[in-house]
Structure formats: structure tokens, C-alpha cells
Design an enzyme around this catalytic site. Structure first.
Site, PDB file in Angstrom:
ATOM      1  N   ARG A  76      -2.732   5.354   2.753  1.00  0.00           N
ATOM      2  CA  ARG A  76      -2.815   5.214   4.201  1.00  0.00           C
ATOM      3  C   ARG A  76      -2.290   6.507   4.821  1.00  0.00           C
ATOM      4  O   ARG A  76      -1.443   7.185   4.226  1.00  0.00           O
ATOM      5  CB  ARG A  76      -1.971   4.040   4.691  1.00  0.00           C
ATOM      6  CG  ARG A  76      -2.366   2.683   4.129  1.00  0.00           C
ATOM      7  CD  ARG A  76      -1.427   1.600   4.662  1.00  0.00           C
ATOM      8  NE  ARG A  76      -1.790   0.265   4.170  1.00  0.00           N
ATOM      9  CZ  ARG A  76      -1.254  -0.327   3.120  1.00  0.00           C
ATOM     10  NH1 ARG A  76      -0.316   0.306   2.413  1.00  0.00           N
ATOM     11  NH2 ARG A  76      -1.639  -1.541   2.747  1.00  0.00           N
ATOM     12  N   LYS A  91       3.549  -0.572   3.632  1.00  0.00           N
ATOM     13  CA  LYS A  91       3.892  -1.466   4.735  1.00  0.00           C
ATOM     14  C   LYS A  91       5.112  -2.312   4.381  1.00  0.00           C
ATOM     15  O   LYS A  91       5.248  -2.771   3.251  1.00  0.00           O
ATOM     16  CB  LYS A  91       2.713  -2.387   5.058  1.00  0.00           C
ATOM     17  CG  LYS A  91       1.551  -1.668   5.746  1.00  0.00           C
ATOM     18  CD  LYS A  91       0.481  -2.667   6.139  1.00  0.00           C
ATOM     19  CE  LYS A  91      -0.638  -1.994   6.918  1.00  0.00           C
ATOM     20  NZ  LYS A  91      -1.690  -2.958   7.329  1.00  0.00           N
ATOM     21  N   HIS A 140      -8.596   6.834   7.105  1.00  0.00           N
ATOM     22  CA  HIS A 140      -8.849   5.540   6.478  1.00  0.00           C
ATOM     23  C   HIS A 140     -10.150   5.542   5.682  1.00  0.00           C
ATOM     24  O   HIS A 140     -10.292   4.806   4.702  1.00  0.00           O
ATOM     25  CB  HIS A 140      -8.910   4.472   7.565  1.00  0.00           C
ATOM     26  CG  HIS A 140      -8.333   3.157   7.142  1.00  0.00           C
ATOM     27  ND1 HIS A 140      -7.036   3.007   6.730  1.00  0.00           N
ATOM     28  CD2 HIS A 140      -8.890   1.929   7.057  1.00  0.00           C
ATOM     29  CE1 HIS A 140      -6.804   1.747   6.421  1.00  0.00           C
ATOM     30  NE2 HIS A 140      -7.914   1.066   6.604  1.00  0.00           N
ATOM     31  N   ARG A 198      -9.502   6.387   2.123  1.00  0.00           N
ATOM     32  CA  ARG A 198      -8.891   5.257   1.406  1.00  0.00           C
ATOM     33  C   ARG A 198      -9.967   4.260   0.987  1.00  0.00           C
ATOM     34  O   ARG A 198      -9.984   3.775  -0.149  1.00  0.00           O
ATOM     35  CB  ARG A 198      -7.857   4.593   2.312  1.00  0.00           C
ATOM     36  CG  ARG A 198      -7.178   3.338   1.741  1.00  0.00           C
ATOM     37  CD  ARG A 198      -6.048   2.937   2.674  1.00  0.00           C
ATOM     38  NE  ARG A 198      -5.569   1.576   2.450  1.00  0.00           N
ATOM     39  CZ  ARG A 198      -4.642   1.240   1.565  1.00  0.00           C
ATOM     40  NH1 ARG A 198      -4.133   2.173   0.770  1.00  0.00           N
ATOM     41  NH2 ARG A 198      -4.240  -0.015   1.450  1.00  0.00           N
ATOM     42  N   HIS A 213      -2.178  -3.967  -1.648  1.00  0.00           N
ATOM     43  CA  HIS A 213      -2.546  -5.189  -0.942  1.00  0.00           C
ATOM     44  C   HIS A 213      -1.812  -6.382  -1.531  1.00  0.00           C
ATOM     45  O   HIS A 213      -1.746  -6.536  -2.750  1.00  0.00           O
ATOM     46  CB  HIS A 213      -4.057  -5.444  -1.055  1.00  0.00           C
ATOM     47  CG  HIS A 213      -4.877  -4.498  -0.245  1.00  0.00           C
ATOM     48  ND1 HIS A 213      -6.193  -4.237  -0.503  1.00  0.00           N
ATOM     49  CD2 HIS A 213      -4.564  -3.752   0.843  1.00  0.00           C
ATOM     50  CE1 HIS A 213      -6.661  -3.374   0.380  1.00  0.00           C
ATOM     51  NE2 HIS A 213      -5.692  -3.065   1.193  1.00  0.00           N
ATOM     52  N   TYR A 251     -12.048  -4.903   1.546  1.00  0.00           N
ATOM     53  CA  TYR A 251     -11.872  -3.468   1.666  1.00  0.00           C
ATOM     54  C   TYR A 251     -12.883  -2.684   0.841  1.00  0.00           C
ATOM     55  O   TYR A 251     -13.289  -1.594   1.197  1.00  0.00           O
ATOM     56  CB  TYR A 251     -10.472  -3.109   1.183  1.00  0.00           C
ATOM     57  CG  TYR A 251      -9.746  -2.159   2.087  1.00  0.00           C
ATOM     58  CD1 TYR A 251     -10.073  -0.827   2.113  1.00  0.00           C
ATOM     59  CD2 TYR A 251      -8.720  -2.598   2.913  1.00  0.00           C
ATOM     60  CE1 TYR A 251      -9.405   0.051   2.928  1.00  0.00           C
ATOM     61  CE2 TYR A 251      -8.037  -1.739   3.734  1.00  0.00           C
ATOM     62  CZ  TYR A 251      -8.390  -0.404   3.737  1.00  0.00           C
ATOM     63  OH  TYR A 251      -7.723   0.467   4.550  1.00  0.00           O
TER      64      TYR A 251
END
Length: 306
Positions: free
Chosen positions: A147, A171, A243, A246, A269, A278
Site C-alpha cells: 500500500r 493497517k 494502488h 498493488r 488481508h 482484489y
């Protein structure tokens, strides 16, 4: 129940118990503030909020033409809030628990093919310090599936290039190990040794990999601009952002036969469902899988007969 005191406790819960990022915490608190404003307008106490109240609130919000995605995120935030009240304030029920989110038609993001990625990289002027840095940036974005927030926060102390791994802080401050390929290692080392190693660097950014010309941490916006400029330079008309690299990273791995669980781990994830959305698998790849593995395909039957 006092809304202000509860919101303060909820914020600390999200920080300490859920370990969420500041952006996520702000989003949750914003959801609660919307409900607080609605309850104030309707003169409904927090104790009196039930499933019907939440339903009416969502209808009220929908009149402002917010997207299904925003509605789904809002409902998810309220479910978390009332779950918190059950834990910390001994509330008996979660009035949002049984409500279903609107169905989302998720669009598959734009993906670059190998030729387009090569063209973007070839357009970089590596004779300049910024160009050398930008080459390393693109190699990292595509080679590691990072990211943009993970890229700009990448630390030198988290590079383990001798064993071809980097440690990424994703994250919610969750860490993961991501393999790094030889091309990315090559240009990252060139940047670190020949460019960054000769820069005057401010002490607070001493452990940050990618810096601007003033020795400060590179911003997310700057990475966006670098990529936009390169796309314009080669006449690429596809919508493109950090993005996109990615997504291309994940897509090309899956098309090449990589295990989806491995891709999930590399992307960081929590749910395999996110990875499935994705990754984009093209029709040619699907057809090749059927041809190679399906028991009724001509190739498989020929193998058995021979």
C-alpha cells in the site's frame, strides 16, 4: 448515558483493544456522531435506541444519496459501537446486529499488464537522484504489493535484503513479512547507497527509507504525482494510482498460478474474501486451468489414455 463520555471511552477502546489506525478511528467516531445528531433531532436517548431506530436512521441518511458502500461502512461502524456498549456498559442487545448491509457491486480496479509496467519504469530518468529513488519506489510497489501508506512508512531497520524479506507495518499496526525480489533489491540498494546515503537527513527520519530532497519522509501525495506524471509521459490513459501496482502484483501472481492464501498473506488481508475481490483472473488463465485440470478436458483425457 452521556454521549461525550461514551465517545471518549469508545475511542480508547478502538485504540487499545482494536488497535485501529487513526483514520479508521475517525471514521467510526464520525458514524457515531451521525447517530447522535439524529437521536438529538428525534429526541431519542441512547438507552432507547432499538433496531427500528437504526432502520429509520439509515432511511434518513439514505435521503442524502450516499453510496451503498458508505451505507455498509456506516452500519458496520454502528454494529461495532453497540457491541462496545454491550461489553463496557452492559447493554443487553445490539440493535444493529440483525440488519443487513446493502449489496455492493465491487468494481475490479484497473490492472496494468507487464508491458505497461515496463514502459512506466523505462520512462524514469535514472540519471537524476529523484529518478533513482522513483525507480526503487515502482519496483517496491509492484514487486512487493505494498500500500502507498506502507511504502512511505517503510523503515530501513525493517529491511532484510540478505534473506530477501522486508517487514511491513500494515493497517492497525499489524506487521507482516513480505518477500522481495532481486530487481527490487537491486534498485533499492542503488538508491540507499548512492542517493540516500549522501543526503542530509533530519534525525526524526533517519530510519525512513524514502525521502524527499529536503531529507524528510516522502508523502503519499508525492507518490501519486510521480505515478501520474509517468503515465502522462508514456500516454497511458488507464486510471492509475499506487494502488494499481498493488492490484497488478496480486493479479499477476494469481494468473501465474500462485496460491491464493499465499497472496492473502503477502497483501496482509485478514479475510480471503478480500483477496478474491482484489485479484483479477483473466479468461485466458481460467481457460488454461480448465484445460489443464478438469477431468473432462481433452488434454486431461489424453494424458489418462496415454
Amino acid at each position: 448515558m452521556n454521549w461525550q463520555a461514551i465517545k471518549g471511552d469508545f475511542k480508547r477502546y478502538l485504540q487499545l483493544e482494536r488497535n485501529l489506525s487513526p483514520n479508521s478511528i475517525d471514521a467510526y467516531l464520525n458514524d457515531v456522531q451521525k447517530l447522535e445528531a439524529y437521536c438529538g433531532f428525534k429526541q431519542i436517548s441512547l438507552d432507547s435506541v432499538d433496531t427500528k431506530t437504526i432502520q429509520q436512521f439509515l432511511v434518513f441518511i439514505n435521503d442524502y444519496n450516499i453510496s451503498p458502500f458508505t451505507q455498509a461502512r456506516l452500519l458496520s461502524g454502528l454494529k461495532t459501537f453497540f457491541s462496545f456498549l454491550q461489553i463496557e456498559y452492559e447493554r443487553k442487545d445490539n440493535p444493529a446486529h440483525l440488519l443487513e448491509s446493502p449489496r455492493l457491486n465491487r468494481k475490479i480496479p484497473s490492472v496494468l499488464n507487464i508491458q505497461e509496467i515496463d514502459a512506466l519504469i523505462a520512462a524514469i530518468d535514472v540519471s537524476t537522484p529523484e529518478g533513482t529513488r522513483n525507480r526503487a519506489i515502482l519496483e517496491m510497489l509492484y514487486g512487493c504489493g505494498l500500500r502507498v501508506s506502507e511504502l512511505v512508512a517503510l523503515k530501513i531497520s525493517n529491511l532484510f535484503l540478505d534473506v530477501e524479506f522486508i517487514k511491513v507495518e500494515g493497517k492497525g499496526n499489524k506487521e507482516r513479512l513480505v518477500p522481495i525480489g532481486q530487481q527490487a533489491i537491486k534498485y533499492l540498494r542503488i538508491y540507499l547507497d548512492e542517493i540516500r546515503g549522501r543526503m542530509p537527513i533530519r534525525e526524526e527520519y533517519a530510519d525512513i527509507v524514502f525521502l524527499n530532497r529536503r531529507g524528510k519522509q516522502l508523502s503519499r501525495v508525492m507518490v501519486f504525482l510521480i505515478i501520474k506524471d509517468l503515465a502522462k509521459k508514456i500516454g497511458l490513459t488507464k486510471p492509475i494510482s499506487p494502488h494499481t501496482f498493488r492490484h497488478s502484483f496480486a493479479s499477476h501472481l494469481v494468473e501465474g498460478g500462485a496460491d491464493l492464501r499465499a497472496v492473502q498473506d503477502m497483501l496482509g488481508h485478514e479475510s480471503i474474501t478480500t483477496t478474491e475481490i482484489y485479484t483479477h483472473v483473466d479468461r485466458d488463465y481460467l481457460q488454461s486451468v480448465i484445460t489443464q485440470f478438469h477431468p473432462r478436458s481433452d488434454r486431461t483425457r489424453h494424458k489418462k489414455e496415454s
